[in-house]
Design a protein around this motif. Sequence first.
Motif, short mmCIF file in Angstrom:
data_model
loop_
_atom_site.label_atom_id
_atom_site.label_comp_id
_atom_site.label_asym_id
_atom_site.label_seq_id
_atom_site.Cartn_x
_atom_site.Cartn_y
_atom_site.Cartn_z
N UNK A 11 0.80 -1.22 0.00
CA UNK A 11 0.00 0.00 0.00
C UNK A 11 0.84 1.28 0.00
N UNK A 12 1.85 1.35 0.86
CA UNK A 12 2.66 2.57 0.94
C UNK A 12 3.53 2.74 -0.29
N UNK A 13 4.12 1.65 -0.76
CA UNK A 13 4.97 1.71 -1.95
C UNK A 13 4.15 2.14 -3.17
N UNK A 14 2.97 1.57 -3.33
CA UNK A 14 2.10 1.95 -4.44
C UNK A 14 1.73 3.43 -4.36
N UNK A 15 1.47 3.93 -3.16
CA UNK A 15 1.13 5.35 -2.99
C UNK A 15 2.32 6.23 -3.37
N UNK A 16 3.52 5.85 -2.96
CA UNK A 16 4.72 6.62 -3.33
C UNK A 16 4.90 6.63 -4.84
N UNK A 17 4.70 5.47 -5.49
CA UNK A 17 4.87 5.39 -6.94
C UNK A 17 3.85 6.25 -7.67
N UNK A 18 2.60 6.24 -7.21
CA UNK A 18 1.57 7.07 -7.83
C UNK A 18 1.90 8.54 -7.67
N UNK A 19 2.33 8.94 -6.46
CA UNK A 19 2.65 10.35 -6.20
C UNK A 19 3.81 10.84 -7.07
N UNK A 20 4.73 9.95 -7.40
CA UNK A 20 5.88 10.32 -8.22
C UNK A 20 5.61 10.16 -9.71
N UNK A 21 4.42 9.66 -10.07
CA UNK A 21 4.10 9.43 -11.48
C UNK A 21 4.87 8.25 -12.06
N UNK A 22 5.25 7.32 -11.20
CA UNK A 22 6.03 6.15 -11.64
C UNK A 22 5.09 4.96 -11.87
N UNK A 23 5.57 4.02 -12.66
CA UNK A 23 4.80 2.80 -12.91
C UNK A 23 4.74 1.96 -11.63
N UNK A 24 3.60 1.35 -11.38
CA UNK A 24 3.47 0.45 -10.24
C UNK A 24 4.34 -0.78 -10.47
N UNK A 25 4.82 -1.35 -9.38
CA UNK A 25 5.62 -2.58 -9.37
C UNK A 25 7.02 -2.40 -9.95
N UNK A 26 7.46 -1.15 -10.10
CA UNK A 26 8.82 -0.89 -10.58
C UNK A 26 9.74 -0.63 -9.41
N UNK A 27 11.03 -0.49 -9.67
CA UNK A 27 11.98 -0.16 -8.60
C UNK A 27 11.52 1.12 -7.88
N UNK A 28 11.67 1.15 -6.57
CA UNK A 28 11.09 2.26 -5.82
C UNK A 28 12.07 3.01 -4.92
N UNK A 29 13.37 2.83 -5.09
CA UNK A 29 14.32 3.58 -4.24
C UNK A 29 14.21 5.08 -4.48
N UNK A 30 14.01 5.50 -5.73
CA UNK A 30 13.89 6.93 -6.04
C UNK A 30 12.60 7.54 -5.52
N UNK A 31 11.49 6.80 -5.63
CA UNK A 31 10.21 7.34 -5.15
C UNK A 31 10.19 7.41 -3.63
N UNK A 32 10.92 6.51 -2.97
CA UNK A 32 11.04 6.58 -1.50
C UNK A 32 11.74 7.88 -1.10
N UNK A 33 12.84 8.20 -1.79
CA UNK A 33 13.55 9.45 -1.48
C UNK A 33 12.67 10.66 -1.80
N UNK A 34 11.93 10.60 -2.91
CA UNK A 34 11.04 11.70 -3.28
C UNK A 34 9.96 11.92 -2.23
N UNK A 35 9.39 10.83 -1.71
CA UNK A 35 8.36 10.94 -0.67
C UNK A 35 8.92 11.61 0.57
N UNK A 36 10.14 11.25 0.94
CA UNK A 36 10.78 11.88 2.11
C UNK A 36 11.01 13.37 1.86
N UNK A 37 11.48 13.70 0.67
CA UNK A 37 11.73 15.11 0.33
C UNK A 37 10.43 15.91 0.41
N UNK A 38 9.38 15.39 -0.21
CA UNK A 38 8.10 16.12 -0.23
C UNK A 38 7.54 16.28 1.19
#
Length: 148
Positions: A11-38
């Motif tokens: 649930x949290x990973x999917x939310x981060x990916x959606x917020x970053x405009x990234x494809x679901x089920x893809x690598x998420x290290x970048x969207x994790x950092x983006x979520x922290x920044x935001x």
Amino acid sequence: MRELTGSNDGPQINAWQKAAGAALYGPWCGVYQAANQRACGLPVPKGAAGSYNWFTDKTRTYYFTGKRGSIDSLKPGHVVGFYYASLGRIGHIGRAVEMGRSIRKGRPARGWYVNAGNTGRGGGRDGGGVRVVFYPSSDISAAANWLY
């Protein structure tokens, strides 16, 4: 924080990916950092889901192996990138948390503790959770300051 099924999901990973405009089920290290920044009201690069995009801004990127700067400028809170020869680019991103202790007093630290998403217990870019892992300084390929 761990993946639900080990397939870059939850649930949290999917939310981060959606917020970053990234494809679901893809690598998420970048969207994790983006979520922290935001969450802290700090900027993110265009295409923040791609770990390499964090190191394209020349005013923020002060270290890139063999190209510019020194790893000695790294400070807690800065983002660090890890190069993967198989990809031919930066393929994983984390945030420097704390300098590792030096082997001898008065000598530089031998590495950094790094907080990263989509990482395994020993590090790497395809793990199942958020972890703090120790990386030798020689493994860090790039560093950038996204704290302003």
